[in-house]
Design an enzyme around this catalytic site. Structure first.
Site, PDB file in Angstrom:
ATOM      1  N   GLN A   1       0.774  -1.243   0.000  1.00  0.00           N
ATOM      2  CA  GLN A   1       0.000   0.000   0.000  1.00  0.00           C
ATOM      3  C   GLN A   1       0.808   1.297   0.000  1.00  0.00           C
ATOM      4  O   GLN A   1       0.509   2.214  -0.769  1.00  0.00           O
ATOM      5  CB  GLN A   1      -0.955   0.026   1.209  1.00  0.00           C
ATOM      6  CG  GLN A   1      -1.859   1.244   1.249  1.00  0.00           C
ATOM      7  CD  GLN A   1      -2.800   1.294   2.434  1.00  0.00           C
ATOM      8  OE1 GLN A   1      -3.405   2.317   2.710  1.00  0.00           O
ATOM      9  NE2 GLN A   1      -2.938   0.191   3.144  1.00  0.00           N
TER      10      GLN A   1
ATOM     11  N   GLU B   1       0.818  -1.140   8.863  1.00  0.00           N
ATOM     12  CA  GLU B   1      -0.017   0.034   9.127  1.00  0.00           C
ATOM     13  C   GLU B   1      -0.217   0.283  10.618  1.00  0.00           C
ATOM     14  O   GLU B   1       0.102   1.356  11.138  1.00  0.00           O
ATOM     15  CB  GLU B   1      -1.364  -0.127   8.429  1.00  0.00           C
ATOM     16  CG  GLU B   1      -2.423   0.889   8.820  1.00  0.00           C
ATOM     17  CD  GLU B   1      -2.091   2.296   8.371  1.00  0.00           C
ATOM     18  OE1 GLU B   1      -2.294   3.235   9.165  1.00  0.00           O
ATOM     19  OE2 GLU B   1      -1.622   2.473   7.232  1.00  0.00           O
TER      20      GLU B   1
ATOM     21  N   ASP C   1       0.392   3.776   6.137  1.00  0.00           N
ATOM     22  CA  ASP C   1       0.728   3.398   4.763  1.00  0.00           C
ATOM     23  C   ASP C   1       0.489   4.534   3.777  1.00  0.00           C
ATOM     24  O   ASP C   1       1.419   5.082   3.196  1.00  0.00           O
ATOM     25  CB  ASP C   1      -0.086   2.164   4.346  1.00  0.00           C
ATOM     26  CG  ASP C   1       0.554   0.865   4.807  1.00  0.00           C
ATOM     27  OD1 ASP C   1       1.791   0.771   4.789  1.00  0.00           O
ATOM     28  OD2 ASP C   1      -0.175  -0.068   5.172  1.00  0.00           O
TER      29      ASP C   1
ATOM     30  N   GLY D   1      -8.731  21.192  19.390  1.00  0.00           N
ATOM     31  CA  GLY D   1      -8.384  22.545  18.954  1.00  0.00           C
ATOM     32  C   GLY D   1      -8.847  23.575  19.952  1.00  0.00           C
ATOM     33  O   GLY D   1      -9.316  23.252  21.053  1.00  0.00           O
ATOM     34  N   GLY D   2      -8.740  24.830  19.570  1.00  0.00           N
ATOM     35  CA  GLY D   2      -9.117  25.910  20.466  1.00  0.00           C
ATOM     36  C   GLY D   2     -10.617  26.004  20.703  1.00  0.00           C
ATOM     37  O   GLY D   2     -11.065  26.563  21.698  1.00  0.00           O
TER      38      GLY D   2
END
Length: 424
Positions: free
Chosen positions: A16, A138, A167, A244-245
């Site tokens: 892959q 993977e 991969d 996140g924020g």
């Protein structure tokens, strides 16, 4: 004109990671010659769903390529390899440690044969360091690159992600490196060795968690729904927190099935409108002025209660209906799209991200489309090659071998496995 027209790639990659890279380059117009052993890429037969046909695992990663089979254990096969090295711009490999070296083709030898060639190499952990000789797949890359430790629910086991960041993510990194090396080669005349380790690629994709790891040296993480504190060490698993924020989470919708969720991000600018709409439907007219949710700081501190209220609101609607409501309020959101949802989605179809192809062995099938849109050179996606389909074509058109030489090479076993010995 195709963006990479005139670039020729000798692609020795399999499975892959490497094929992801070479397929993208092929979609951009590179002539990718898939250089396979006589038995072919192992994924041709893995997870086969149609008898005697190449698997979807193979076909979905090898479009727009030409396949040539060569037995590198023969002198004639090695000569074909050398001849192809001389006329290619890139060679790619993702063998285990030392495999190509044992055939007598170190990077130094390849560079000597063709000083202009760029070599792309994918390894699990790179060619240096204590892990250099270890094998990787993977999920091993996800485990060792930091992804698994930060994926999953609090106090639960770590999870791999369905996205193939080990991969396919590594293949994307390699494509960037190869194109940069080609650019430099065109200025200096010298090729170079480009290496991407799967573990390194996963670490790069997990940089947000590295950010949080360092923030924990100075204090807790207020956007996390799980308790955090200064000096706690590793960044924790935090379920579907946004990372996140702004606060974000997955919310269950009607009718309550396993994929009837929508991901919602509650930005500071949208809270007032969202709270007024929710308050009207939940018989809570004071919600928009409730001090527990008045600022982003308060919403972070009381996020469990906030998500509970949004969840009650969402259960009145399907995920598509709720997406429409939230978009009208300018709230960033997106339904959790199952594979079936994506297969039927009009936006996906209009973007060309599901492509129907025809294959001589398996008939009609579908591939994921080209994610990189070039305005002056749109990709034309063609089916994957059958094993050795272009052997004669490559030998004659690329290397200039005449028919007699091709036939002589066939007779010598340059393209096939030796016959099995009969036990006496």
């Amino acid at each position: 004109m195709e963006a990479l027209k005139g670039v020729r790639i000798l692609d020795m990659t399999h499975v892959q990671a490497g094929p992801t890279c070479s397929q993208l380059l092929a979609w951009m117009g590179a002539d990718v010659i898939k250089f396979e052993p006589p038995q072919g890429d192992a994924t041709r037969g893995q997870l086969r769903d149609v008898p005697n046909a190449d698997s979807l695992y193979f076909t979905m990663l090898n479009c727009n390529k030409r396949s040539i089979t060569v037995n590198m254990k023969t002198a004639e096969g090695k000569q074909i390899f050398v001849d192809l090295l001389k006329v290619c711009d890139i060679i790619m490999e993702n063998f285990g440690p030392g495999v190509l070296d044992r055939f007598g083709f170190t990077w130094e030898k390849i560079h000597e044969i063709n000083p202009r060639i760029v070599m792309g190499s994918i390894k699990g952990f790179g060619s240096s360091g204590p892990y250099a000789e270890f094998k990787a797949y993977e999920n091993v890359a996800q485990a060792m690159g930091g992804a698994m430790s930060t994926t999953g629910v609090p106090d639960g086991p770590p999870y791999v992600t369905g996205a193939q960041i080990g991969d396919s993510g590594t293949g994307l990194h390699l494509a960037i490196g190869l194109l940069a090396a080609l650019r430099q080669r065109d200025q200096t005349g010298e090729g170079q060795y480009v290496e991407v380790a799967m573990m390194d690629g996963v670490m790069n994709l997990c940089r947000v968690k590295w950010r949080d790891h360092q923030r924990l040296w100075h204090g807790g993480l207020s956007e996390y729904s799980v308790p955090t504190h200064k000096g706690m060490g590793a960044a924790p698993r935090a379920g579907n927190d946004s990372g996140g924020g702004q606060l974000g989470n997955a919310i269950h919708c009607k009718p309550g099935g396993p994929n009837d969720y929508i991901y919602v991000v509650v930005q500071e600018a949208v809270w007032d409108a969202l709270a007024k709409r929710m308050g009207a439907e939940l018989d809570m007219p004071e919600l928009a002025t409730d001090p527990k949710f008045a600022t982003i700081g308060e919403r972070r501190a009381n996020q469990a209660h906030m998500w509970q209220l949004i969840g009650e609101f969402a259960l009145k609607y399907t995920k598509r209906e709720f997406m429409q409501i939230l978009n009208e309020l300018d709230v960033p959101c997106g339904p959790i799209m199952s594979t079936q949802d994506l297969f039927e989605d009009e936006h996906v179809k209009l973007r060309g991200m599901v492509v129907e192809l025809d294959h001589p062995q398996r008939g009609k099938w579908y591939n994921v489309g080209m994610p990189i849109k070039l305005s002056a050179s749109p990709a034309k996606i063609e089916r994957s090659p059958t094993l050795g389909e272009h052997t004669d074509e490559v030998l004659q058109q690329v290397l200039g071998y005449d028919t007699a030489r091709v036939e002589q090479l066939k007779a010598s076993g340059a393209f096939s496995l030796p016959p099995k010995r009969v036990k006496s």
